[in-house]
Design a protein around this motif. Structure first.
Motif, mmCIF file in Angstrom:
data_model
loop_
_atom_site.group_PDB
_atom_site.id
_atom_site.type_symbol
_atom_site.label_atom_id
_atom_site.label_comp_id
_atom_site.label_asym_id
_atom_site.label_seq_id
_atom_site.Cartn_x
_atom_site.Cartn_y
_atom_site.Cartn_z
ATOM 1 N N LYS A 198 -8.119 17.901 6.251
ATOM 2 C CA LYS A 198 -7.310 18.347 4.989
ATOM 3 C C LYS A 198 -5.852 18.143 5.218
ATOM 4 C CE LYS A 198 -10.421 21.758 3.274
ATOM 5 N NZ LYS A 198 -10.884 23.271 2.866
ATOM 6 N N ILE A 201 -5.030 14.496 4.868
ATOM 7 C CA ILE A 201 -5.233 13.865 3.337
ATOM 8 C C ILE A 201 -4.014 14.530 2.449
ATOM 9 C CG2 ILE A 201 -6.482 14.392 1.295
ATOM 10 C CD1 ILE A 201 -8.961 14.353 2.862
ATOM 11 N N ASN A 202 -3.676 15.523 2.691
ATOM 12 C CA ASN A 202 -2.298 16.421 2.198
ATOM 13 C C ASN A 202 -1.075 15.514 2.212
ATOM 14 O OD1 ASN A 202 -4.068 18.203 0.652
ATOM 15 N ND2 ASN A 202 -3.941 19.770 2.201
ATOM 16 N N LYS A 205 -1.195 12.076 0.861
ATOM 17 C CA LYS A 205 -0.937 12.176 -0.659
ATOM 18 C C LYS A 205 0.603 12.289 -1.022
ATOM 19 C CE LYS A 205 -5.409 14.056 -2.288
ATOM 20 N NZ LYS A 205 -5.990 15.246 -2.943
ATOM 21 N N GLN A 380 -4.205 4.888 -1.287
ATOM 22 C CA GLN A 380 -5.068 5.496 -2.045
ATOM 23 C C GLN A 380 -6.772 5.342 -1.752
ATOM 24 O OE1 GLN A 380 -4.192 8.215 -3.910
ATOM 25 N NE2 GLN A 380 -6.349 8.815 -4.034
ATOM 26 N N ILE A 383 -7.456 7.305 1.315
ATOM 27 C CA ILE A 383 -7.570 8.841 1.027
ATOM 28 C C ILE A 383 -8.865 9.044 0.241
ATOM 29 C CG2 ILE A 383 -6.472 10.651 -0.741
ATOM 30 C CD1 ILE A 383 -3.791 9.453 0.049
ATOM 31 N N ASP A 384 -9.216 8.082 -0.509
ATOM 32 C CA ASP A 384 -10.472 8.299 -1.097
ATOM 33 C C ASP A 384 -11.685 8.480 -0.450
ATOM 34 O OD1 ASP A 384 -9.334 8.296 -3.746
ATOM 35 O OD2 ASP A 384 -9.637 6.254 -4.190
ATOM 36 N N ASN A 385 -11.588 7.374 0.544
ATOM 37 C CA ASN A 385 -12.774 7.375 1.443
ATOM 38 C C ASN A 385 -12.660 8.761 2.607
ATOM 39 O OD1 ASN A 385 -14.007 5.095 1.101
ATOM 40 N ND2 ASN A 385 -12.547 3.833 2.020
ATOM 41 N N ASN A 387 -11.811 11.679 1.684
ATOM 42 C CA ASN A 387 -12.186 12.595 0.537
ATOM 43 C C ASN A 387 -13.853 12.617 0.602
ATOM 44 O OD1 ASN A 387 -10.153 14.280 -0.142
ATOM 45 N ND2 ASN A 387 -9.309 12.586 -1.573
ATOM 46 N N LEU A 390 -14.838 14.152 3.997
ATOM 47 C CA LEU A 390 -14.610 15.549 3.990
ATOM 48 C C LEU A 390 -15.693 16.088 3.251
ATOM 49 C CD1 LEU A 390 -12.555 17.953 4.796
ATOM 50 C CD2 LEU A 390 -11.450 17.509 2.550
ATOM 51 N N GLU A 391 -16.161 15.649 2.262
ATOM 52 C CA GLU A 391 -17.211 16.292 1.362
ATOM 53 C C GLU A 391 -18.508 16.512 2.197
ATOM 54 O OE1 GLU A 391 -19.873 15.201 -2.701
ATOM 55 O OE2 GLU A 391 -17.754 14.348 -2.330
ATOM 56 N N ASP A 394 -18.161 19.172 4.875
ATOM 57 C CA ASP A 394 -18.376 20.492 4.223
ATOM 58 C C ASP A 394 -20.010 20.860 4.125
ATOM 59 O OD1 ASP A 394 -15.831 21.560 3.806
ATOM 60 O OD2 ASP A 394 -15.352 20.512 2.172
#
Length: 444
Positions: A198, A201-202, A205, A380, A383-385, A387, A390-391, A394
């Motif tokens: 996180k 990623i933040n 971004k 980007q 970052i998409d990868n 995310n 990260l999913e 989770d």
């Protein structure tokens, strides 16, 4: 592999233009144009190009013999005079002998396919070419040198260890009492991963958002010194300065760099409550619109007039944009007494250091802090990868909390590892690769 060509310099008249040819038929095609070409070794040669007995140009030919080239293929670079008339003629000759116009990113695709670079390095090259931000440029250079690949490999190693521990707990259930193989301990480790992801990623971004620069808007009453301030920042007479109120009717922009960050400074029309002038009304409307798009707003208060009245007027702007406001008192050279707690400037005398330091501090705190030195993503796509990874992480935590079977948890983590590996080019599908390189620069 196709044998491809492209102009790799800008398609404008210039001193020198460079054309690159790469692929298995490179030397046979170029030798049709330059029969005396020595293609046995990496070399630089001077030649004259003729076509159908007509002289075309004097050129330098650089030959790179596979695998010792950027693409890993046989490569020729032709340096010629930069007339686009001459360039187009040479490109047409190459095409007539069977070379194909390169697609965007196709040279880098060849390089990747031949194992010369991985995907993070290819994205680093493209980002480095397009970067208008010092920090992004530094990161791209480091990634080109392999730092991001090392970082992602370290993440894969950490995740792989967690998956291995889960696998051991499946194969040898008697070990589940040991902390290393306990699902509670594994959940904590995954949560540490999630926290790290996180942050990455933040921060990434934020870096990418501002990599193309930030917008600073100057607002204030008419004749508060906004245009003078813009000129002081840009060190040129960019905006018209006049003692007549309402001189600026539209948004005037000036581009500069502050601490390596591209800044677009906007001088807006003076704001006041009432005006009967239609053009001035439109200027005020545009001034308000510029505030919505600005990353930082400088509210300029005229130091020769009542400050409290001006502050009351701009109270709503401060309330609406609280986190991106710097209040500045202008015309310090005309004030009898200055308040040292305020940001005082005399733009007319180029005395804006206090304000410049405030702007630098804002950039560092709100945009990007280069001293953090955290690993960051530069596109980007990356970052998409992240995310998606990260999913999956989770989901793995949720499965553990729901007492799902450990093999399902392991599968979810393996899915995360595959997606993470795809960033550096491990086991990626053809469509993913095609789409990625299609977004790159033409001629690269």
């Amino acid at each position: 592999m196709r044998t491809i060509y492209s102009l790799v310099t800008k398609p404008i008249n210039q001193n020198v233009a460079i054309i690159r040819i790469s692929g298995p038929e490179t030397f046979s095609i170029v030798k049709k144009i330059i029969p005396k070409l020595n293609h046995k070794k990496n070399n630089i040669e001077f030649h004259k190009i003729f076509h159908k007995k007509e002289f075309v140009d004097d050129v330098l030919i650089l030959t790179f013999v596979s695998p010792n080239s950027f693409t890993g293929e046989n490569v020729v670079e032709i340096q010629l005079h930069g007339s686009m008339f001459v360039v187009k003629k040479v490109l047409s000759i190459l095409n007539s002998y069977g070379a194909l116009q390169a697609e965007p990113g196709e040279f880098m695709k060849q390089s990747y396919m031949n194992g010369k670079i991985d995907l993070t390095q290819s994205e680093a090259i493209n980002t480095l070419i397009l970067s208008e931000n010092e920090e992004l440029s530094k990161l791209s250079s480091r990634n080109l040198n392999g730092s991001q690949t090392l970082f992602i490999n370290s993440l894969l190693e950490r995740l792989g260890e967690i998956v291995s521990n889960i696998q051991v707990s499946i194969d040898y259930p008697e070990n589940t009492d040991l902390p290393k193989y306990n699902l509670g301990r594994i959940k904590k480790e995954i949560k540490i991963f999630i926290k790290d992801f996180k942050i990455i990623i933040n921060d990434s971004k934020r870096l990418i958002k501002y990599s193309k620069g930030i917008v600073i808007s100057i607002v204030g009453f008419p004749n508060a010194g906004k245009s003078t301030l813009l000129n002081a920042f840009s060190k040129e007479e960019r905006a018209i300065v006049s003692s007549t109120e309402g001189t600026t009717r539209d948004v005037v922009e000036s581009i500069m760099y502050i601490d390596g960050v591209k800044v677009t400074l906007q001088d807006t029309a003076g704001i006041r409550e009432k005006t009967n002038n239609k053009i001035e009304k439109e200027g005020i409307k545009r001034a308000y619109n510029s505030l919505e798009k600005a990353d930082l707003i400088l509210i300029l208060l005229d130091g020769t007039k009542k400050i409290s009245k001006q502050r009351d007027f701009f109270k709503k702007i401060k309330s609406d944009h609280e986190k991106k406001i710097i209040e500045v008192i202008s015309k310090a050279d005309l004030q009898d007494k200055k308040d040292d707690s305020e940001v005082n400037i005399s733009a007319k005398n180029n005395d804006i250091n206090d304000l410049l330091n405030k702007v630098k501090k804002f950039i560092k705190e709100n945009i990007f802090d280069s001293e953090k030195n955290n690993p960051l993503l530069i596109t980007q796509n990356q970052i998409d990868n992240f995310n998606i990874v990260l999913e999956s992480l989770d989901n793995a935590v949720s499965m553990i909390e729901k007492n799902e079977t450990t093999d399902i948890v392991a599968f979810e983590l393996e899915t995360a590892m595959k997606k993470l590996g795809s960033i550096i080019g491990e086991k990626i599908d053809q469509d993913y690769m095609t789409n990625l390189f299609a977004s790159f620069c033409i001629g690269k």
